[in-house]
Scaffold this active site. Sequence first.
Site, mmCIF file in Angstrom:
data_model
loop_
_atom_site.group_PDB
_atom_site.id
_atom_site.type_symbol
_atom_site.label_atom_id
_atom_site.label_comp_id
_atom_site.label_asym_id
_atom_site.label_seq_id
_atom_site.Cartn_x
_atom_site.Cartn_y
_atom_site.Cartn_z
ATOM 1 N N ASP A 93 0.861 -1.182 0.000
ATOM 2 C CA ASP A 93 0.000 0.000 0.000
ATOM 3 C C ASP A 93 0.890 1.221 0.000
ATOM 4 O O ASP A 93 2.053 1.135 0.371
ATOM 5 C CB ASP A 93 -0.795 0.069 1.318
ATOM 6 C CG ASP A 93 -1.932 -0.899 1.342
ATOM 7 O OD1 ASP A 93 -2.262 -1.432 0.291
ATOM 8 O OD2 ASP A 93 -2.479 -1.111 2.439
ATOM 9 N N ASP B 6 -9.694 -6.190 2.012
ATOM 10 C CA ASP B 6 -8.370 -6.690 1.636
ATOM 11 C C ASP B 6 -8.182 -8.132 2.072
ATOM 12 O O ASP B 6 -7.231 -8.802 1.650
ATOM 13 C CB ASP B 6 -7.266 -5.842 2.295
ATOM 14 C CG ASP B 6 -7.073 -4.520 1.581
ATOM 15 O OD1 ASP B 6 -7.375 -4.469 0.376
ATOM 16 O OD2 ASP B 6 -6.628 -3.560 2.219
HETATM 17 P P1 ATP Z 1 -3.562 2.722 -0.040
HETATM 18 O O1 ATP Z 1 -3.613 2.755 1.445
HETATM 19 O O2 ATP Z 1 -4.040 1.456 -0.632
HETATM 20 O O3 ATP Z 1 -2.293 3.238 -0.594
HETATM 21 P P2 ATP Z 1 -5.133 5.019 -0.017
HETATM 22 O O4 ATP Z 1 -5.388 4.855 1.420
HETATM 23 O O5 ATP Z 1 -4.212 6.071 -0.484
HETATM 24 O O6 ATP Z 1 -4.677 3.679 -0.615
HETATM 25 P P3 ATP Z 1 -7.937 5.179 -0.217
HETATM 26 O O7 ATP Z 1 -8.006 5.467 1.206
HETATM 27 O O8 ATP Z 1 -8.552 3.955 -0.771
HETATM 28 O O9 ATP Z 1 -6.473 5.216 -0.782
HETATM 29 O O10 ATP Z 1 -8.501 6.425 -0.952
HETATM 30 C C1 ATP Z 1 -8.789 6.411 -2.326
HETATM 31 C C2 ATP Z 1 -9.204 7.799 -2.782
HETATM 32 O O11 ATP Z 1 -10.380 8.191 -2.106
HETATM 33 C C3 ATP Z 1 -8.175 8.865 -2.481
HETATM 34 O O12 ATP Z 1 -7.288 9.033 -3.540
HETATM 35 C C4 ATP Z 1 -9.006 10.110 -2.294
HETATM 36 O O13 ATP Z 1 -9.226 10.745 -3.531
HETATM 37 C C5 ATP Z 1 -10.305 9.566 -1.767
HETATM 38 N N1 ATP Z 1 -10.356 9.716 -0.317
HETATM 39 C C6 ATP Z 1 -9.462 9.259 0.576
HETATM 40 N N2 ATP Z 1 -9.838 9.544 1.830
HETATM 41 C C7 ATP Z 1 -11.005 10.186 1.738
HETATM 42 C C8 ATP Z 1 -11.918 10.734 2.671
HETATM 43 N N3 ATP Z 1 -11.707 10.649 3.984
HETATM 44 N N4 ATP Z 1 -13.026 11.336 2.218
HETATM 45 C C9 ATP Z 1 -13.266 11.409 0.888
HETATM 46 N N5 ATP Z 1 -12.463 10.915 -0.031
HETATM 47 C C10 ATP Z 1 -11.340 10.306 0.363
#
Ligand code: ATP
Length: 903
Positions: free
Chosen positions: A337, A645
């Site tokens: 991740d 996951d």
């Molecule tokens: P990983 O941990 O797998 O690297 P991540 O944690 O960066 O992934 P996610 O948390 O799945 O990714 O978030 C995916 C997308 O959703 C982000 O790129 C962002 O655009 C949006 N996002 C993330 N957090 C929030 C939130 N709290 N509220 C709204 N949208 C969000």
Amino acid sequence: MTSDLAEIAAVSARPWHSLDDTEVEDRLATHPGGLCREEVRARLARYGPNELMDDAGPSGLATLLDQVRSPLVVILVVAGVVTALLGEYADAVVIAVVVVLNTTVGFVQERQAERSVRALLLLVSPRARVVRDHADWEVESRELVPGDVVLLESGARVPADLRLTTTTALQVDESALTGESLPVVKGTAPLPVATGLADRTNLAYAGTTVTSGRGRGYVVGTGRQTELGTIAREVSEVQQTATPLQQRMERLARVIGVVVVGCALLAFALGMIGGRAASEMFLIAVALAVSAVPEGLPVAFTITLAAGVRRMARRRAIVRRLPSVETLGSTTVIGSDKTGTLTENVMTVRQVWTADGVTHLTGIWDGRTVDCAPVMGPNGHDRTEPRQLTLLTGILTNEAEVVQTADGIRTQGDPTEAALLIAASRLGLDPDEEREAYRMVAEVPFEPERQFSASVRQRDGTRLLLVKGAPERVLAMCDAMLTGHGPVRLDHDAVQLAAHDMASEGLRVLAMAHRVLPPTPVELDGLEEPSGLTLLGLQGMADPPREGARDAIAACRDAGMRVVMITGDHAATARAIGNELGIAEDDAAVATGVEVEAMDDAELHRRVGEVDVYARTAPEHKLRIVRAMQANGDVVAVTGDGVNDAPALKAADIGIAMGKRGTDAAKESADMVLADDNFVSIAAAVEEGRVTFDNIRKVVAFVLGTNAAEVLTIVIALALDWPLPLIAAQILWLNLVTDSLQVMALAFEPGEPDVMARSPRGRSAGILSRVMWERVGITSLVITVGTLFLFRWELDQTGSEGIAQTAALTTMVLFQMFQALNVRSPSRSLFRMHLFANPLLLVAIIASIAIHVIALYLPWTQYLLRVEPLDLAVWVRATLVASTVVAAAEVHKLLRRDGEFAS
Ligand code: ATP
């Protein structure tokens, strides 16, 4: 009064699902602010901990029986009984002592290993979020009591039976309890008394898992009082599987046992036919049997694995399944991740974009303090302005909290959301005030699959639908955008370009949008897919790479492993961070989840070899990526934290869950848990996995080499029709007393310097490499010839069998000492290694020689082992002869150096 009592009696007779909130609170003597600390303590004393069974592990007796059942002990016991019947009491006593000693050492080691693995597992034992004393806490699930207020979020395992009082799109997987695989939608309304277990939607049962949404409820049953407790099924049992290598070793030991007994019987029969006395032949057969059984191996295995597990834990990687220690050394690809593993997951908003311009914020939030002075952008402070509405939306679609404490700012909840609160404060808004002013009507919390969160808020009769999320997702819901002069038609390209520019700098970008709603009741269904929104603006936030991550990735590369990033974030953001970390070059191959979905299996198999960064992926993509890599022959380690996951974590060869950020569901599916969520710990675990495997090889080489020499010595002496160079008691002494200390010490050898410079071990690589087998063969021949030579020499010189045998035994003890030094490295010269790098081995060597010397001089050991004191000259000769094994190993290391160790 009477009616009151009657009412209470009536309420307490009714089941939980039929009561309303106040009745539940009355019956549990609790309230929404939670119990106070004293009350929790009192209830814990009354109801006991929230555990299904007392988790003491296998009983002492079971472990003991396991020891006694080993083929070795059976052979020894039979031998001991027959020896006693033959009147050879000294030998019988030695055998008895050895059986007791061996069983005790094995037992103690096993218990200790079990206990330390168990203690490690406790580190990742389930935790629960509760409200107590009006504040939000995280406690160990076992500390929950009836009346506690528990908060649920997606991925959490429900820690006790709960009567739900608030739910937001809460769905629970109850398959562990009911077998029903579809998630159940939960609510709060009281239900008729007669409602069946599976339909009591206002209860959440212990042992089930939240698949999405949020919830809050009172604990109504803990431990065995839960539904799960009543059917007494263990849900998350501790994994106690033997490793593949361990199984192979045990099989080998069993085969050796059978062969040995066969050979011993044969030798006995042949001797009888040749006219030797039955008692003499029996003792020879026993000597042969005990020399061939590698008694030390099972214990050595346990110790080495346990030492490895402990070393990994010290480096923040907690192993949940022992086989992973071995698999780690063969890992060829690590899929990691991004957020929180490769990066800090400490977010700071750097840019706020609106159709009117960009505001830049300087200063980096370090998790405690940030320059909170308002930063002025191109706009003023009017809250109708797009920028202020962008910030306001960030506040109102947000579950995080920011608290000002004496030593800085403390945030609670998702760092992405906390960053939005801090940015809003810096630009002049007060999150608490705004949250109060805009009353919450309904909300859709953020879930990674959804990629946005939404809420409906009401102020002065106006209802607003507010949305924040991934730009592509939010843009698709919009048809207008806000400027300082009012809404205009959405310029899709301009917004996307702005988002792309921010992402290319490695920023995570969120878009904010809203719509004014008619004052009719809100349909929650409509919130799942909002439309007709007006885009307000974008916020871009930085998340610095973790310290040491870049080096750890480089180290993994040197160790022959690929590191790929699998993230939910935008492709441009992921690529920028990937470049920064050295995962990918500038023109890195990036694939998005949508692209992965479009590929058929054949194409995906081809592509997984090239792609370094997977962006905007959903958990099901992760699963396909893992499978495709495995189909290409890769051994895959993959990280995960969310409830979805779990399948990918299970499918991977090594599933790695995050200890801090990970959900219970992810942790329970994982082979390993990272205490600090840090990628650096994965690299460390791989290194320790390799070191552990190396040490197992060293121990096996040592034990097999010395055992083979004993067998050869006896067999050759018999073939030459010599007197026995070693009697049964002496062989047992060698195997179980003098060399067992060295075996234990070898488990603690520090890693080879090249441990992270060679390629991963092949999945099917045997216990020993070819070169190591060669060396075991050569050195055991040298030991055999040396021992026989000195035995014959002393026999001819003194004519005393006793002295010759003592000399042979002493030579063997010294041979073992040199051999232990030889096996310390499979490729490096003994003289190039630091003698003190493994102080335990030095202590073991000195101790075993000291024990042996003492045995030569104590009358009762003299009697039992049939040994006599030796002259200094014999000691010198024995030492000289024994040192030849070092010369032999050194020459072999010179000729057959390196490279092949890993094969
Ligand atoms: P990983 O941990 O797998 O690297 P991540 O944690 O960066 O992934 P996610 O948390 O799945 O990714 O978030 C995916 C997308 O959703 C982000 O790129 C962002 O655009 C949006 N996002 C993330 N957090 C929030 C939130 N709290 N509220 C709204 N949208 C969000």
